[in-house]
Design an enzyme around this catalytic site. Sequence first.
Site, mmCIF file in Angstrom:
data_model
loop_
_atom_site.group_PDB
_atom_site.id
_atom_site.type_symbol
_atom_site.label_atom_id
_atom_site.label_comp_id
_atom_site.label_asym_id
_atom_site.label_seq_id
_atom_site.Cartn_x
_atom_site.Cartn_y
_atom_site.Cartn_z
ATOM 1 N N ASP A 7 -11.399 1.383 -5.078
ATOM 2 C CA ASP A 7 -10.663 2.556 -4.619
ATOM 3 C C ASP A 7 -9.548 2.858 -5.612
ATOM 4 O OD1 ASP A 7 -10.174 4.592 -2.512
ATOM 5 O OD2 ASP A 7 -8.238 3.571 -2.353
ATOM 6 N N GLU A 52 2.911 15.855 -2.069
ATOM 7 C CA GLU A 52 1.843 15.727 -1.079
ATOM 8 C C GLU A 52 1.084 14.418 -1.243
ATOM 9 O OE1 GLU A 52 2.387 18.283 -3.006
ATOM 10 O OE2 GLU A 52 2.872 19.953 -1.645
ATOM 11 N N ASP A 159 -7.571 -0.468 0.922
ATOM 12 C CA ASP A 159 -8.744 0.355 1.237
ATOM 13 C C ASP A 159 -10.024 -0.279 0.708
ATOM 14 O OD1 ASP A 159 -7.115 2.124 2.495
ATOM 15 O OD2 ASP A 159 -7.416 3.793 1.103
#
Length: 234
Positions: A7, A52, A159
């Site tokens: 990931d 973000e 993850d």
Amino acid sequence: MRQIILDTETTGIDPKKGHRIIEIGAVEVIDRRVTGSYYHQYIHPEREVEKEAINVHGITNEFLKDKPVFSAIVDEFMAFVTGAELIIHNAPFDVGFINHELNLLKPNTRGIIEDYCKITDTLKMARRMYPGQRASLDALCKRLMVDNSNRTLHGALLDAEILADVYLLMTGGQVSLSLKNQQDAASAAAQTRLTNPAEAQTQLRIITPSDEELAAHRDYLTQLAKETNTEIRW
């Protein structure tokens, strides 16, 4: 069979707009066992991380100030993954970013990651297995009862560890114990052998499958291979 569950975290969502990788997490699986070997690296992206993106993974520009750039870690990263099958959730995203980083090397003598690794996308696999249902990593954890309670923000290594459990369950195998649990289980087994070996031996049973059961098992593996588009070797 060596597989790497991988990931990444990035500065934004599109490498074509100049976004870069800021974290790589990768977990090694050999013959369907999580080995405890892993690769983890934070990377200075040579640009700002979008607000973000920080809201998603929590990795700030300040944190990345003293981290190495991709060109400084590429040899170690490639040595870890070369020759393995990369298992990635939404593989086009991560592969696109890795190839973007490779293309930025001057000179780029490495080509693309597909030259070194087979790529398997667990998002694509999940959509085939569970048509019409949510296929995010969180949704798969809920469906397959994988504990992701520590996952408040995204993190590449966390993850990857979660995806390793999800992938092994999706492909029909028992999830390997973590290294700590393996040690605990081995210790408990050793204690049992030491304290009451006769009782432990009497509890062992060997059950030989019938011809019908073996045939049913082969049929199951054949169907599983078709549904997951994955070669089953067990």
